[in-house]
Design a protein around this motif. Structure first.
Motif, PDB file in Angstrom:
ATOM      1  N   GLU A 152     -38.682  -4.552 -10.169  1.00 23.11           N
ATOM      2  CA  GLU A 152     -39.775  -4.610  -9.197  1.00 23.11           C
ATOM      3  C   GLU A 152     -39.286  -4.154  -7.818  1.00 23.11           C
ATOM      4  N   ARG A 153     -38.098  -4.582  -7.448  1.00 22.55           N
ATOM      5  CA  ARG A 153     -37.565  -4.203  -6.130  1.00 22.55           C
ATOM      6  C   ARG A 153     -37.325  -2.694  -6.067  1.00 22.55           C
ATOM      7  N   ALA A 154     -36.827  -2.134  -7.188  1.00 27.08           N
ATOM      8  CA  ALA A 154     -36.587  -0.679  -7.216  1.00 27.08           C
ATOM      9  C   ALA A 154     -37.914   0.082  -7.123  1.00 27.08           C
ATOM     10  N   LYS A 155     -38.946  -0.433  -7.789  1.00 29.39           N
ATOM     11  CA  LYS A 155     -40.260   0.242  -7.731  1.00 29.39           C
ATOM     12  C   LYS A 155     -40.796   0.260  -6.305  1.00 29.39           C
ATOM     13  N   ARG A 156     -40.645  -0.862  -5.608  1.00 30.03           N
ATOM     14  CA  ARG A 156     -41.126  -0.937  -4.213  1.00 30.03           C
ATOM     15  C   ARG A 156     -40.365   0.059  -3.341  1.00 30.03           C
ATOM     16  N   ARG A 157     -39.053   0.094  -3.521  1.00 35.12           N
ATOM     17  CA  ARG A 157     -38.226   0.989  -2.697  1.00 35.12           C
ATOM     18  C   ARG A 157     -38.535   2.450  -3.014  1.00 35.12           C
ATOM     19  N   LEU A 158     -38.777   2.755  -4.307  1.00 29.04           N
ATOM     20  CA  LEU A 158     -39.122   4.128  -4.704  1.00 29.04           C
ATOM     21  C   LEU A 158     -40.418   4.559  -4.007  1.00 29.04           C
ATOM     22  N   ALA A 159     -41.398   3.668  -3.989  1.00 29.13           N
ATOM     23  CA  ALA A 159     -42.677   4.005  -3.343  1.00 29.13           C
ATOM     24  C   ALA A 159     -42.455   4.311  -1.862  1.00 29.13           C
ATOM     25  N   GLU A 160     -41.603   3.523  -1.211  1.00 28.15           N
ATOM     26  CA  GLU A 160     -41.302   3.750   0.219  1.00 28.15           C
ATOM     27  C   GLU A 160     -40.650   5.114   0.414  1.00 28.15           C
ATOM     28  N   LEU A 161     -39.666   5.420  -0.462  1.00 29.07           N
ATOM     29  CA  LEU A 161     -38.931   6.693  -0.332  1.00 29.07           C
ATOM     30  C   LEU A 161     -39.865   7.870  -0.616  1.00 29.07           C
ATOM     31  N   GLN A 162     -40.766   7.700  -1.587  1.00 24.79           N
ATOM     32  CA  GLN A 162     -41.695   8.797  -1.889  1.00 24.79           C
ATOM     33  C   GLN A 162     -42.635   9.068  -0.716  1.00 24.79           C
ATOM     34  N   ARG A 163     -43.003   8.006  -0.013  1.00 22.12           N
ATOM     35  CA  ARG A 163     -43.844   8.192   1.180  1.00 22.12           C
ATOM     36  C   ARG A 163     -43.100   9.021   2.232  1.00 22.12           C
ATOM     37  N   GLN A 164     -41.752   8.938   2.214  1.00 21.90           N
ATOM     38  CA  GLN A 164     -40.945   9.729   3.168  1.00 21.90           C
ATOM     39  C   GLN A 164     -40.531  11.067   2.563  1.00 21.90           C
ATOM     40  N   ASN A 165     -41.144  11.417   1.401  1.00 22.84           N
ATOM     41  CA  ASN A 165     -40.858  12.681   0.695  1.00 22.84           C
ATOM     42  C   ASN A 165     -39.418  12.807   0.217  1.00 22.84           C
ATOM     43  N   VAL A 166     -38.758  11.669  -0.053  1.00 23.81           N
ATOM     44  CA  VAL A 166     -37.402  11.734  -0.613  1.00 23.81           C
ATOM     45  C   VAL A 166     -37.552  11.887  -2.125  1.00 23.81           C
ATOM     46  N   ASP A 167     -36.837  12.876  -2.697  1.00 23.87           N
ATOM     47  CA  ASP A 167     -36.942  13.172  -4.119  1.00 23.87           C
ATOM     48  C   ASP A 167     -35.863  12.376  -4.867  1.00 23.87           C
ATOM     49  N   ILE A 168     -36.251  11.298  -5.539  1.00 18.92           N
ATOM     50  CA  ILE A 168     -35.265  10.435  -6.198  1.00 18.92           C
ATOM     51  C   ILE A 168     -35.948   9.734  -7.382  1.00 18.92           C
ATOM     52  N   THR A 169     -35.191   9.417  -8.434  1.00 19.37           N
ATOM     53  CA  THR A 169     -35.801   8.775  -9.606  1.00 19.37           C
ATOM     54  C   THR A 169     -35.714   7.251  -9.493  1.00 19.37           C
ATOM     55  N   LEU A 170     -36.548   6.569 -10.305  1.00 18.98           N
ATOM     56  CA  LEU A 170     -36.524   5.104 -10.316  1.00 18.98           C
ATOM     57  C   LEU A 170     -35.138   4.614 -10.752  1.00 18.98           C
ATOM     58  N   ALA A 171     -34.557   5.288 -11.742  1.00 16.10           N
ATOM     59  CA  ALA A 171     -33.237   4.861 -12.242  1.00 16.10           C
ATOM     60  C   ALA A 171     -32.189   4.948 -11.133  1.00 16.10           C
ATOM     61  N   ALA A 172     -32.257   6.012 -10.331  1.00 16.46           N
ATOM     62  CA  ALA A 172     -31.268   6.182  -9.252  1.00 16.46           C
ATOM     63  C   ALA A 172     -31.451   5.101  -8.190  1.00 16.46           C
ATOM     64  N   VAL A 173     -32.704   4.761  -7.876  1.00 18.09           N
ATOM     65  CA  VAL A 173     -32.956   3.723  -6.861  1.00 18.09           C
ATOM     66  C   VAL A 173     -32.466   2.369  -7.387  1.00 18.09           C
ATOM     67  N   GLU A 174     -32.738   2.111  -8.673  1.00 15.95           N
ATOM     68  CA  GLU A 174     -32.324   0.837  -9.263  1.00 15.95           C
ATOM     69  C   GLU A 174     -30.795   0.718  -9.247  1.00 15.95           C
ATOM     70  N   ALA A 175     -30.119   1.826  -9.556  1.00 17.34           N
ATOM     71  CA  ALA A 175     -28.646   1.817  -9.555  1.00 17.34           C
ATOM     72  C   ALA A 175     -28.125   1.566  -8.138  1.00 17.34           C
ATOM     73  N   GLU A 176     -28.770   2.207  -7.157  1.00 20.30           N
ATOM     74  CA  GLU A 176     -28.304   2.065  -5.765  1.00 20.30           C
ATOM     75  C   GLU A 176     -28.489   0.621  -5.278  1.00 20.30           C
ATOM     76  N   ILE A 177     -29.651   0.033  -5.571  1.00 17.89           N
ATOM     77  CA  ILE A 177     -29.827  -1.330  -5.035  1.00 17.89           C
ATOM     78  C   ILE A 177     -28.998  -2.358  -5.820  1.00 17.89           C
ATOM     79  N   SER A 178     -28.779  -2.104  -7.110  1.00 17.11           N
ATOM     80  CA  SER A 178     -27.922  -3.034  -7.889  1.00 17.11           C
ATOM     81  C   SER A 178     -26.501  -3.002  -7.351  1.00 17.11           C
ATOM     82  N   ASP A 179     -26.047  -1.804  -7.030  1.00 21.05           N
ATOM     83  CA  ASP A 179     -24.689  -1.642  -6.510  1.00 21.05           C
ATOM     84  C   ASP A 179     -24.563  -2.359  -5.148  1.00 21.05           C
ATOM     85  N   ARG A 180     -25.593  -2.193  -4.310  1.00 19.33           N
ATOM     86  CA  ARG A 180     -25.570  -2.813  -2.978  1.00 19.33           C
ATOM     87  C   ARG A 180     -25.664  -4.341  -3.094  1.00 19.33           C
TER      88      ARG A 180
END
Ligand code: CDP
Length: 225
Positions: A152-180
């Motif tokens: 759920e947290r990755a989905k929220r962050r993906l939506a934010e990044l897409q609003r800023q036109n950042v091209d990134i996948t849900l899997a990549a966002v999930e990996a980044e926040i899990s790592d952080r």
């Protein structure tokens, strides 16, 4: 707009995407509080490191941190680093990847925490981050720990990044926040954890407004009671 006590502090901690910033911003508007986005300060310092190509633990970076001026305007919406508006630059994937490594350095945290406590002395405040309830404002009047499932947290962050036109996948966002999350929770100095006296809120199936209303109800009930 309601006003709570003249020197009240609401502190919120939680991992990336748990809703802290949006919730805190709305509560600040509704209750007429100062809003402190503590993560933005660690992000600004990370931008210093990236621009100067300095390692997180280098003495040169610490000198730059001690000498820099970080200032918020427009109740936290704008952050100025040495008078430059870096509000957009601090949210890039490059900063996301580096910030936890910079934020784990105790000497850097020491400088930033001093600054945050000074801001906290300026009036009633709502502050959010990773160590606001435990280290920065251990005597806060109200403490909350927000969390949600990592997907759920990755989905929220993906939506934010897409609003800023950042091209990134849900899997990549999930990996980044899990790592952080892992780095923030396991660091030796001021790790992310729920304070014993914090009210825990699982925001997975809640809307922003439901969380805002819940926190305001707790704060105002206590004020009246
Ligand atoms: O918005 P998001 O939750 O992604 O992150 P943030 O609140 O902007 O914080 C970015 C990073 O700064 C975190 O992942 C932590 O590594 C660090 N941070 C911290 O160490 N202590 C805080 N009080 C706030 C942020």
């Amino acid at each position: 707009m309601k006003k709570i006590g003249s020197q009240a502090t609401i502190a919120i901690d939680g991992p990336a995407g748990s809703g802290k910033s949006t919730v805190a911003r709305r509560i600040a508007e509704r209750l007429g509080l100062l809003y402190l986005d503590s993560g933005a300060m660690y992000r600004a310092v990370t931008l210093l490191a990236i621009r100067s190509e300095l390692a997180a633990d280098s003495p040169e970076l610490l000198e730059q941190v001690k000498a820099c001026h970080i200032k918020f305007e427009d109740n936290g919406k704008t952050i100025l680093l040495n008078a430059e508006d870096v509000s957009v630059q601090i949210r890039t994937p490059a900063v996301n990847r580096r910030v936890a490594d910079v934020a784990k350095i105790p000497e850097i945290r020491h400088e930033i925490v001093k600054h945050q406590q000074r801001i906290g002395g300026e009036g009633s405040i709502i502050a959010e981050g990773r160590d606001l309830t435990t280290i920065v404002f251990p005597n806060a009047d109200f403490k909350f720990y927000l969390d949600a499932s990592v997907t759920e947290r990755a989905k929220r962050r993906l939506a934010e990044l897409q609003r800023q036109n950042v091209d990134i996948t849900l899997a990549a966002v999930e990996a980044e926040i899990s790592d952080r999350d892992e780095k923030d929770k396991t660091r030796a100095h001021s790790p992310l954890r729920a304070a014993d006296d914090a009210i825990r809120v699982d925001t997975t199936d809640k809307t922003i407004n439901e969380v805002v209303d819940f926190i305001i109800a707790q704060v105002c009930e206590d004020e009246i009671g």
